[in-house]
Write a protein that holds these residues in place. Structure first.
Motif, mmCIF file in Angstrom:
data_model
loop_
_atom_site.group_PDB
_atom_site.id
_atom_site.type_symbol
_atom_site.label_atom_id
_atom_site.label_comp_id
_atom_site.label_asym_id
_atom_site.label_seq_id
_atom_site.Cartn_x
_atom_site.Cartn_y
_atom_site.Cartn_z
ATOM 1 N N TRP A 1 0.814 -1.211 0.000
ATOM 2 C CA TRP A 1 0.000 0.000 0.000
ATOM 3 C C TRP A 1 0.854 1.269 0.000
ATOM 4 C CZ3 TRP A 1 -0.571 4.317 2.930
ATOM 5 C CH2 TRP A 1 -1.631 5.156 2.569
ATOM 6 N N ILE B 1 -6.098 -1.204 -0.375
ATOM 7 C CA ILE B 1 -6.328 -1.116 1.066
ATOM 8 C C ILE B 1 -7.656 -1.782 1.443
ATOM 9 C CG2 ILE B 1 -7.504 1.135 1.274
ATOM 10 C CD1 ILE B 1 -5.600 1.704 3.672
ATOM 11 N N ALA C 1 -4.404 2.446 -4.780
ATOM 12 C CA ALA C 1 -4.150 2.199 -3.356
ATOM 13 C C ALA C 1 -5.461 1.978 -2.597
ATOM 14 C CB ALA C 1 -3.378 3.361 -2.755
#
Length: 155
Positions: free
Chosen positions: A92, A109, A105
């Protein structure tokens, strides 16, 4: 003596991963991150290092508790999901800060969040304390997910 060494290795693994991914974070904060729009609830930059260091240490304690448990299929599953979530955690920072890609991202996540929930469940099957220790990590990644989403939206 062997238990102390095992404990130190279990602490060192997530702390080392955090330290390496911190490189990507610092690089991004010093360049791109300082110039983008952030939501009102974005914490000051100085808060991230102590929070993440604490969370990586807690991960290490949980890993130690699982590692010290008797060998079983549940223990093996718990160790596997630990490795998966740690790899996702590592990735990440690079996606968000180094590659400056909050959209990708955000997807990643979300997968990390699911992996943490799974880790907590798998850890609890082996050692309830090890699982419960990961709750602050889940809460912080939940907050980080909201922050990531807001940054993606604002930029």
């Amino acid at each position: 003596m062997k238990k102390i060494l095992t404990f130190l290795v279990c602490l060192a693994i997530p702390l080392a991963v955090g330290g390496i991914s911190g490189f990507a974070t610092v690089t991004g904060i010093e360049s791109w991150y300082s110039t983008i729009n952030k939501p009102f609830f974005n914490p000051p930059n100085w808060i991230f290092a102590p929070v993440w260091t604490t969370l990586y240490a807690i991960m290490g304690v949980g890993l130690y508790l699982i590692w010290q448990s008797p060998k079983s299929e549940s223990r093996k599953n718990a160790l596997n999901i630990f490795g998966i979530q740690l790899a996702l955690n590592f990735l990440w920072s690079f996606l968000f800060f180094y590659f400056e890609s909050p959209g990708i991202a955000l997807i990643e996540i979300s997968i990390l969040w699911i992996a943490i929930v799974m880790m907590i469940a798998f850890f609890r099957k082996v050692n309830k304390t090890a699982g419960n220790l990961q709750i602050p990590y889940l809460l912080w990644v939940s907050f980080a997910s909201c922050l990531n989403a807001a940054i993606w939206w604002l930029n």
